[in-house]
Design a protein around this motif. Sequence first.
Motif, short mmCIF file in Angstrom:
data_model
loop_
_atom_site.label_atom_id
_atom_site.label_comp_id
_atom_site.label_asym_id
_atom_site.label_seq_id
_atom_site.Cartn_x
_atom_site.Cartn_y
_atom_site.Cartn_z
N ARG A 198 85.58 27.71 54.18
CA ARG A 198 84.47 26.81 54.50
C ARG A 198 83.96 26.09 53.26
NH1 ARG A 198 82.85 31.05 58.19
NH2 ARG A 198 81.61 31.97 56.53
N ARG A 253 84.43 35.99 61.02
CA ARG A 253 83.68 34.86 60.45
C ARG A 253 82.96 35.25 59.16
NH1 ARG A 253 82.28 33.37 66.14
NH2 ARG A 253 83.36 31.40 66.59
N LEU A 266 90.87 32.18 62.74
CA LEU A 266 90.18 33.01 63.73
C LEU A 266 91.10 33.44 64.87
CD1 LEU A 266 86.71 31.19 63.89
CD2 LEU A 266 87.30 33.29 62.66
N GLY A 310 87.11 22.27 58.42
CA GLY A 310 86.32 22.10 59.63
C GLY A 310 86.44 23.28 60.57
N ARG A 311 85.65 23.25 61.63
CA ARG A 311 85.65 24.37 62.58
C ARG A 311 86.98 24.50 63.31
NH1 ARG A 311 79.70 24.20 65.60
NH2 ARG A 311 78.45 24.59 63.70
N PHE A 312 87.60 23.37 63.64
CA PHE A 312 88.87 23.45 64.36
C PHE A 312 89.95 24.05 63.47
CE2 PHE A 312 92.96 21.54 65.61
CZ PHE A 312 93.03 22.01 66.92
N HIS A 313 89.96 23.69 62.20
CA HIS A 313 90.93 24.27 61.28
C HIS A 313 90.70 25.78 61.13
CE1 HIS A 313 93.56 24.54 57.72
NE2 HIS A 313 92.63 25.33 57.22
N GLN A 314 89.46 26.19 60.99
CA GLN A 314 89.16 27.61 60.88
C GLN A 314 89.60 28.36 62.14
OE1 GLN A 314 85.05 28.31 59.69
NE2 GLN A 314 84.97 26.26 58.79
N LEU A 315 89.34 27.75 63.30
CA LEU A 315 89.69 28.40 64.55
C LEU A 315 91.20 28.52 64.70
CD1 LEU A 315 88.66 29.48 67.31
CD2 LEU A 315 88.87 27.16 68.18
#
Length: 610
Positions: free
Chosen positions: A479, A470, A493, A484-489
């Motif tokens: 970011r 992260r 990630l 968004g968080r889902f895309h990053q995950l």
Amino acid sequence: MGGLVRGGGVALLWRVVLAAALLCLIGLLPWLSRTDPALTVLKARSAERTPTPEALAAVRTQLGLEDGPLHLLGQWTSGLLRGDAGQSWISGEAVLPSVVQSLGVSLLLMSAALVVAVLTAGAVCARTLWLGSRRRLFGRRRARGGAAIFAALPEFLTASVLATVVGVHLGWLPALGWYGPQWMVLPAVSLGLPAGALLGRLLDDLLPGAYAEPWARAAAARGIPGGRIARQALRRCVPALLPNLGLFLVGLTGGAVAVEQIFDIPGLGRTTLQAAVAQDLPVLQAGTLALVLLAAVASGLFRIAARIATGPALRDGALPTLHSPAPPAPSRLPLLYGGLLLGIILLGLARDPLALDTAARLQAPSPANLFGTDALGRDVLARVGHGALHTLALALGISAFALVAGVLLGLLPRFSGPLLDTLNAIPPTLAGLVVAGVAGSGAATPAIAVAAVAWVPLAAHTAALLLQERATLHLTATRSLGAGRFHQLRRHLLPAVLVPVTRHALLRLPSVALALAALGFLGLGAQPPSPEWGLLLAENQPYAERAPWALLAPAAALALLGALAVSAAGGVWTPRRPRLGRGRRLDEPPRAAEARPAARELVTAGTTAR
């Protein structure tokens, strides 16, 4: 600052709740198991004494069992607040001094085993560090299975061999007791070798990614000495393993029961397990509380050490990714190890594992019995082959569950951190006793107990990798572009975490199989004459001098399983391979003409990351 304080307060409250729930569950263990604690205590005090109704009633009155478990739990808790952990139900001595003394012994043993583990881990990844210092690690990773032999050896088997050969026959070191530094060597080697081999393999998997980072390439292009680059690469990878190192230390303190039994060491793990078997609740509760506190302190210190070792780049989001896209070189080792193991299993399945021949007891290997016979004249090869079906199938299922649970819970470190610290403080044997007390003894008891704690190191590994991922430059840029968080995950990630954690799960497959069999040997699962591998090791251990083949056969099967798991883990990689400019891959060595214009900027970024 206020958010950090509130987050720390919630985590502390969560730890206290989990510890209290665990102690309450242990306090109710005799009643949950539907056994008479008075009878168990009477037998532990004197096995020859007849359990007459009068004797049992006297024990109940003396211990206050007639008042019920809740009253006993409240009485123990109130005494603990005054610094009094009660008296042992078996010996009548004060609990707190004996538990503190056992904890001190375990900490000394843990420190010595840590030294052995660090040296072993250094030997495992020495070749990778040497290649990196010579700037020859920009190519493919090579899957190697040499560390599997040590990682797959059960601690009690290593301890038995060292105690018999080095301690008894050669007389080089003492094998029994705990009277000084010399008595510490053999137990420390028995515990440190498997753990160091596992930690070394995890570190060896991370090093190629560190050497592929821009700062390492720029430093190599500018002619910085290879040894200095290797030291910085090592420093870059160690923070990702520190949480697992903390879990290893705590698990070593409570889980070294077999080694402490073999070498007659009065450690905390042995004391706690003996109290659990005898249902000596004051000692069991105090020992468990000591393990939980040790887990909380060790985990907190190692997490702080990981943040300090990473440096300000963790705060500023300036880390390069440690995820190496380089594929492994093609290797035939998995086929070799898998073929050998499959051949042994198929040959064993064609024989009867329960056929007795008392006239052929402890016979050496021969064409009729390729692996010899055991103390009852049974074919060892047949027992190894038939035991593989149950042991390996259950171990694979538990490892798959541990991988999924570890990754999912590792994504929620604030929730899972206190939970994994608490569960890691419970040795698998004690977890088996708790599960047996709640659900009863049966074939599913070992599976439930091992599955309850097998996900812990994988969750810690996931959380440590996510913390660093992260803070990477590419995720900071993603970011800033509004991802968004889902895309990053999904895109960044999870691809960076799944590969190393999957390798970790494969490396732990032999230890899962051994833990299952060890619980079965304790009477918490399959009973003799079941041919489980751990049972074979335990049954043939007393005959190690007369018939070493009966002990070496299941040990060799476990070593083959470990070699297969390690070599297969080396072949796990992410097929997506990011490219640099002009179609060049990340695993290719940099061209000096391309690296020099950007060298100053990359070295600055690398210094920030370090």
